[in-house]
Scaffold this motif. Structure first.
Motif, mmCIF file in Angstrom:
data_model
loop_
_atom_site.group_PDB
_atom_site.id
_atom_site.type_symbol
_atom_site.label_atom_id
_atom_site.label_comp_id
_atom_site.label_asym_id
_atom_site.label_seq_id
_atom_site.Cartn_x
_atom_site.Cartn_y
_atom_site.Cartn_z
ATOM 1 N N GLU A 38 0.855 -1.180 0.000
ATOM 2 C CA GLU A 38 0.000 0.000 0.000
ATOM 3 C C GLU A 38 0.893 1.232 0.000
ATOM 4 O O GLU A 38 1.914 1.266 0.689
ATOM 5 C CB GLU A 38 -0.880 -0.002 1.252
ATOM 6 N N LEU A 39 0.502 2.238 -0.770
ATOM 7 C CA LEU A 39 1.238 3.503 -0.826
ATOM 8 C C LEU A 39 0.471 4.531 -0.003
ATOM 9 O O LEU A 39 -0.707 4.779 -0.259
ATOM 10 C CB LEU A 39 1.386 3.975 -2.278
ATOM 11 N N LEU A 40 1.141 5.092 1.002
ATOM 12 C CA LEU A 40 0.531 6.097 1.874
ATOM 13 C C LEU A 40 1.262 7.422 1.706
ATOM 14 O O LEU A 40 2.483 7.482 1.826
ATOM 15 C CB LEU A 40 0.605 5.659 3.340
ATOM 16 N N ASP A 41 0.492 8.478 1.463
ATOM 17 C CA ASP A 41 1.051 9.812 1.270
ATOM 18 C C ASP A 41 0.716 10.663 2.496
ATOM 19 O O ASP A 41 -0.467 10.928 2.762
ATOM 20 C CB ASP A 41 0.450 10.424 0.004
ATOM 21 N N LEU A 42 1.723 11.070 3.233
ATOM 22 C CA LEU A 42 1.479 11.887 4.425
ATOM 23 C C LEU A 42 0.662 13.133 4.120
ATOM 24 O O LEU A 42 -0.141 13.578 4.945
ATOM 25 C CB LEU A 42 2.803 12.313 5.069
ATOM 26 N N ALA A 43 0.833 13.696 2.943
ATOM 27 C CA ALA A 43 0.092 14.907 2.582
ATOM 28 C C ALA A 43 -1.416 14.666 2.592
ATOM 29 O O ALA A 43 -2.190 15.570 2.916
ATOM 30 C CB ALA A 43 0.543 15.421 1.220
ATOM 31 N N GLU A 44 -1.834 13.463 2.262
ATOM 32 C CA GLU A 44 -3.261 13.147 2.243
ATOM 33 C C GLU A 44 -3.850 13.005 3.643
ATOM 34 O O GLU A 44 -5.063 13.110 3.819
ATOM 35 C CB GLU A 44 -3.510 11.879 1.428
ATOM 36 N N PHE A 45 -3.016 12.761 4.637
ATOM 37 C CA PHE A 45 -3.511 12.631 6.006
ATOM 38 C C PHE A 45 -3.600 13.981 6.715
ATOM 39 O O PHE A 45 -4.318 14.127 7.685
ATOM 40 C CB PHE A 45 -2.638 11.649 6.799
ATOM 41 N N ASN A 46 -2.841 14.944 6.220
ATOM 42 C CA ASN A 46 -2.915 16.314 6.730
ATOM 43 C C ASN A 46 -2.851 16.368 8.259
ATOM 44 O O ASN A 46 -3.702 16.983 8.913
ATOM 45 C CB ASN A 46 -4.185 16.997 6.205
ATOM 46 N N LEU A 47 -1.849 15.725 8.814
ATOM 47 C CA LEU A 47 -1.700 15.685 10.276
ATOM 48 C C LEU A 47 -1.162 17.013 10.792
ATOM 49 O O LEU A 47 -0.108 17.464 10.358
ATOM 50 C CB LEU A 47 -0.740 14.564 10.678
#
Length: 189
Positions: A38-47
Motif C-alpha cells: 500500500e502507498l501512503l502519502d502523508l500529505a493526504e492525512f494532513n496531520l
C-alpha cells in the motif's frame, strides 16, 4: 500468510520529489512478490502538529485525522519510509507522523529509501533509524540512498534510477521480508 507493507511518502512539501521516488519503490515492492503493498502519502492525512491530548500509547484518539492515520498504520507488518534530507535531517512531517502513534509501530520491520544531494540522504536515514528504534520497530541495516536524485526524475515526473539503486532496493526488500516475518512472532505473543 501475506505480509502487508506500507510505503510511506515522508514529505509534504509542495514540489517534493518523494512522490515519484515512492511510486517507483511501491512498484518495485509489488514486483518483488513478498508483500501486499500500500502507498501512503502523508500529505493526504494532513496531520497537524501533535494535537492529541493523551499519550499515543493509550490509543485514545480524539481527532478523526489520528484515527485515520492509526487505521492505515495498524494493519501493516512492515514499512518502507521514503524520506528527503532537509538540513541533514529527515522531514519534520515524517517525524510528526511517527510520533502521532505508538502501539501501531511496535514490533514491525522498517526500511528506508532516502534522497538528497551527494550523501543521498544518509544523514537523514541515520536520524530516522534512531527514531524508528525508539518506537520499537526494527530498522533493517540495508538502506537505499539516492544521491543527486533529480538527475533520475524525467520530464514525465517518473523516477528512473541507476542499477545500483535498483539492486539496493531489492536487497532491502529481501531483508525486510525476512524481518517482517520474524517480527510477526513477536506481535503474536
Amino acid at each position: 500468510m501475506t505480509t502487508k507493507l506500507s510505503v510511506i511518502i515522508g514529505s509534504t512539501r509542495p514540489g517534493r520529489a518523494g512522490v515519484p521516488i515512492a511510486r517507483w519503490a511501491y512498484s518495485e515492492a509489488i514486483s518483488h512478490g513478498a508483500f501486499e503493498v500500500e502507498l501512503l502519502d502523508l500529505a493526504e492525512f494532513n496531520l497537524p502538529l501533535l494535537d492529541e491530548p493523551k499519550h499515543p500509547r493509550l490509543q485514545q484518539y480524539e481527532h478523526e485525522h489520528t484515527k485515520r492515520w492509526s487505521a492505515a498504520i495498524g494493519p501493516a507488518d512492515a514499512f518502507l519510509f521514503v524520506t528527503p534530507e532537509y538540513d541533514y535531517f529527515t522531514s519534520a512531517a515524517l517525524v510528526n507522523a511517527l510520533q502521532f502513534l505508538s502501539v501501531e509501530w511496535h514490533y514491525k520491520a522498517a526500511a528506508i529509501v532516502s534522497y538528497g544531494g551527494v550523501s543521498g540522504g544518509l544523514r537523514a536515514t541515520q536520524e530516522l533509524r534512531q527514531l524508528i528504534g525508539n518506537l520499537n520497530m526494527m530498522a533493517i541495516p540495508q538502506t537505499v540512498p539516492v544521491p543527486f536524485f533529480s538527475k533520475f526524475i524525467n520530464e514525465e515526473k517518473t523516477f528512473v534510477p541507476e542499477q545500483p539503486v535498483v539492486a539496493g532496493l531489492r536487497q532491502a526488500l529481501d531483508e525486510l521480508s525476512k524481518w517482517s516475518e520474524a517480527s510477526k512472532l513477536l506481535r503474536s505473543r
